[in-house]
Scaffold this motif. Structure first.
Motif, short mmCIF file in Angstrom:
data_model
loop_
_atom_site.label_atom_id
_atom_site.label_comp_id
_atom_site.label_asym_id
_atom_site.label_seq_id
_atom_site.Cartn_x
_atom_site.Cartn_y
_atom_site.Cartn_z
N TYR A 207 55.68 -13.63 14.15
CA TYR A 207 55.20 -12.36 12.50
C TYR A 207 53.72 -12.25 12.43
O TYR A 207 52.58 -11.14 13.04
N ALA A 208 53.50 -13.39 11.58
CA ALA A 208 52.12 -12.97 11.41
C ALA A 208 51.08 -13.02 12.36
O ALA A 208 49.81 -12.51 11.87
N PRO A 209 51.36 -13.95 13.33
CA PRO A 209 49.75 -14.43 14.44
C PRO A 209 49.43 -13.07 15.40
O PRO A 209 49.05 -12.33 15.82
N SER A 210 50.87 -11.82 15.20
CA SER A 210 50.54 -10.26 15.86
C SER A 210 50.45 -9.58 14.77
O SER A 210 48.93 -8.75 15.37
N LEU A 211 50.10 -9.56 13.79
CA LEU A 211 49.73 -8.84 12.84
C LEU A 211 47.95 -9.18 12.88
O LEU A 211 46.96 -8.24 13.07
N MET A 212 47.90 -10.05 13.60
CA MET A 212 46.93 -10.75 13.61
C MET A 212 45.85 -10.44 14.88
O MET A 212 44.52 -9.97 15.19
N MET A 213 46.15 -9.82 15.50
CA MET A 213 46.27 -9.48 16.95
C MET A 213 44.82 -8.01 16.62
O MET A 213 44.23 -7.99 17.88
N PHE A 214 45.19 -7.97 15.53
CA PHE A 214 44.42 -6.61 15.76
C PHE A 214 42.47 -6.57 15.11
O PHE A 214 42.07 -6.02 15.12
N GLY A 215 42.92 -7.70 14.43
CA GLY A 215 41.15 -8.46 14.47
C GLY A 215 40.87 -8.18 12.75
O GLY A 215 41.88 -7.62 12.54
N PRO A 216 39.96 -8.99 11.93
CA PRO A 216 39.82 -9.05 10.70
C PRO A 216 40.14 -7.62 9.96
O PRO A 216 40.00 -6.40 10.07
N PRO A 217 40.76 -7.39 9.03
CA PRO A 217 40.11 -5.98 7.76
C PRO A 217 39.46 -5.27 8.22
O PRO A 217 38.28 -5.61 8.06
N ASP A 218 39.26 -4.03 7.92
CA ASP A 218 38.37 -3.21 8.28
C ASP A 218 36.52 -3.66 7.29
O ASP A 218 35.81 -3.24 7.84
N SER A 219 37.19 -4.14 6.35
CA SER A 219 36.21 -4.55 5.63
C SER A 219 34.91 -5.89 5.72
O SER A 219 34.01 -5.94 5.81
N ASP A 220 35.67 -6.20 6.94
CA ASP A 220 35.48 -7.57 7.67
C ASP A 220 35.20 -7.26 9.02
O ASP A 220 35.14 -8.66 9.76
N SER A 221 34.60 -5.94 9.39
CA SER A 221 34.70 -6.35 10.96
C SER A 221 33.38 -5.81 11.18
O SER A 221 33.17 -4.27 11.22
N PRO A 222 32.68 -6.51 12.12
CA PRO A 222 31.14 -5.98 11.64
C PRO A 222 30.66 -4.76 13.01
O PRO A 222 30.03 -3.45 12.92
N ASN A 223 31.29 -5.00 13.96
CA ASN A 223 31.11 -4.11 15.53
C ASN A 223 32.20 -3.13 14.95
O ASN A 223 31.48 -2.61 16.20
N SER A 224 32.69 -2.26 13.95
CA SER A 224 33.83 -1.26 14.34
C SER A 224 32.92 -0.19 14.08
O SER A 224 33.43 0.36 15.05
N GLY A 225 31.87 -0.07 13.68
CA GLY A 225 31.69 1.65 13.33
C GLY A 225 30.80 1.71 14.68
O GLY A 225 31.32 2.82 14.92
N GLN A 226 29.76 1.15 15.61
CA GLN A 226 28.87 1.31 16.28
C GLN A 226 30.51 1.75 16.97
O GLN A 226 29.84 2.46 17.94
N SER A 227 31.40 0.56 17.63
CA SER A 227 32.07 1.37 18.78
C SER A 227 33.00 2.35 18.27
O SER A 227 32.85 3.10 19.37
N THR A 228 32.90 2.74 17.26
CA THR A 228 33.61 4.08 16.96
C THR A 228 32.71 5.67 17.53
O THR A 228 33.11 6.09 18.17
N ALA A 229 31.47 4.69 16.64
CA ALA A 229 30.29 5.54 17.16
C ALA A 229 30.18 5.97 18.51
O ALA A 229 29.65 7.22 19.50
N TRP A 230 30.46 5.08 19.41
CA TRP A 230 30.35 4.96 21.07
C TRP A 230 31.73 5.43 21.95
O TRP A 230 31.64 5.82 22.38
N LYS A 231 32.54 5.95 20.73
CA LYS A 231 34.07 6.70 21.32
C LYS A 231 34.31 5.40 22.28
O LYS A 231 35.28 5.68 23.64
N ILE A 232 34.42 4.22 21.91
CA ILE A 232 35.13 2.78 22.71
C ILE A 232 36.26 2.54 21.76
O ILE A 232 37.26 3.08 22.48
N LYS A 233 36.10 2.82 20.77
CA LYS A 233 37.70 2.68 19.68
C LYS A 233 37.74 3.70 19.07
O LYS A 233 36.46 4.74 18.56
N ARG A 234 39.21 3.90 18.72
CA ARG A 234 39.15 5.44 17.96
C ARG A 234 39.89 5.38 17.19
O ARG A 234 39.99 5.98 16.25
N PHE A 235 40.31 3.92 16.45
CA PHE A 235 40.84 3.78 15.36
C PHE A 235 40.68 2.66 14.91
O PHE A 235 40.35 1.49 15.89
#
Ligand SMILES: [Fe+2]
Ligand SMILES: [Fe+2]
Length: 329
Positions: A207-235
């Motif tokens: 259970y817990a390891p599968s929840l962690m598969m989504f990566g760290p919380p948004d507050s600690d996810s440095p690459n997410s912003g740029q990936s969203t701007a490039w429309k690689i990541k949608r959520f």
């Protein structure tokens, strides 16, 4: 591309007229929600981010074969053995599509393989946990492939064409994987008390390891912003995790099992699922190579690669022979 120092001490790129035209076209494609193809001009950082993400994804598919392959010879019936073999084979296929897709960005397969085998490249932390019982095949299919689907369905619309197209087929197969896992757990849960206990124990561990598969919380996810701007990541990581929790909360009821999370409840005020604190220290340690099975998984991969050397040599010799024949003709 040259760089120059700006007033604030920041380095910024100075593009040649040709590169500027490429950048403008790239921006337009992204703004139109259209697709970047391998021959299109793309910023180096976009190429690098995608190469990292797609190769990590490919490595995860390939390493992810191991926990389940361990159970092929111990599957409880011929039917279960055939299903598990097909599933593990699908994962090999996913790895191969994704390596091919990554190669279109300019990094050859040998180099990607080396990055994995030397421990330089990362792959999903979940595959460094052991598969201890037959019920783990159910929990892995239901939770791990389930989390993979939640992560990957939005990637079918990723801005890089080869990635998005590969994900369409992969997601179809992943949903079959999730159902087969669910069905294993359902059967065990309706079996003897010992089988039901085995199913619950597997869910408790994954259970817990599968929840962690989504990566760290948004507050600690440095690459997410740029990936969203490039429309690689949608959520965001947290949005996807929420979606996954909402799904398994309902499915666990049908299984007649429980999720090992005393804090789990829906908060009507914020419209979100509140779940237990996840152990991000453990997550980082596993990613860094110190999980229960990291060394074993990489060693097995290296051994398999070395054992397959003769196949690669034979394929190369055959290709050279065919090329000579074409030349003569
Ligand atoms: Fe897969
Ligand atoms: Fe899968």
């Amino acid at each position: 591309m040259a760089t120059q120092q700006e007033g604030g001490g920041r380095l910024s790129a100075v593009l040649s007229p040709e590169e500027q035209a490429g950048q403008d076209r790239f921006n337009q494609i992204i703004a139109e929600d259209s697709r970047i193809e391998p021959r299109d001009w793309m910023p180096e950082a976009y190429r690098k981010t995608l190469t990292r993400q797609m190769s990590q994804h490919a490595h995860s598919e390939i390493i992810g074969m191991q926990p389940e392959a361990n159970w092929i010879t111990r599957a409880p019936s011929l039917k279960r053995k055939a299903i598990l073999m097909a599933k593990v084979q699908d994962e090999a296929g996913h790895g191969l599509y994704l390596y091919s897709g990554t190669e279109t960005l300019g990094t050859p397969r040998d180099e990607l393989n080396d990055q994995l085998m030397t421990g330089k490249a990362k792959y999903s932390s979940i595959f460094n946990y052991p598969a201890r019982s037959w019920a783990d095949m159910g929990a892995i299919g239901w939770l791990v492939d389930g989390a993979a689907i939640a992560n990957q369905v939005p990637l079918c619309r990723a801005s890089y064409g080869p990635y998005g197209r590969a994900m369409v087929r992969i997601c179809k197969e992943e949903s079959f994987h999730q159902r087969q896992g669910f069905e294993i757990l359902l059967e065990l849960s309706n079996g003897t008390p010992a089988q039901k206990k085995m199913a619950q124990d597997a869910v408790n561990r994954f259970y817990a390891p599968s929840l962690m598969m989504f990566g760290p919380p948004d507050s600690d996810s440095p690459n997410s912003g740029q990936s969203t701007a490039w429309k690689i990541k949608r959520f965001s990581n947290d949005e996807l995790r929420q979606r996954f929790v909402g799904m398994i909360v309902e499915q666990i009821k049908i299984l007649g099992l429980t999720l090992p999370d005393p804090d789990l409840r829906f908060d009507a005020e914020t419209g979100t699922w509140l779940h237990m604190d996840l152990d991000w220290v453990e997550f980082k340690a596993v990613i860094a190579g110190n999980g229960p099975c990291n060394a074993q998984r990489l060693q097995r991969r290296r051994d398999a690669h070395n054992e397959g050397a003769w196949v690669r040599e034979a394929a190369a010799a055959y290709a050279a022979k065919m090329a000579r024949k074409t030349e003569v003709a």
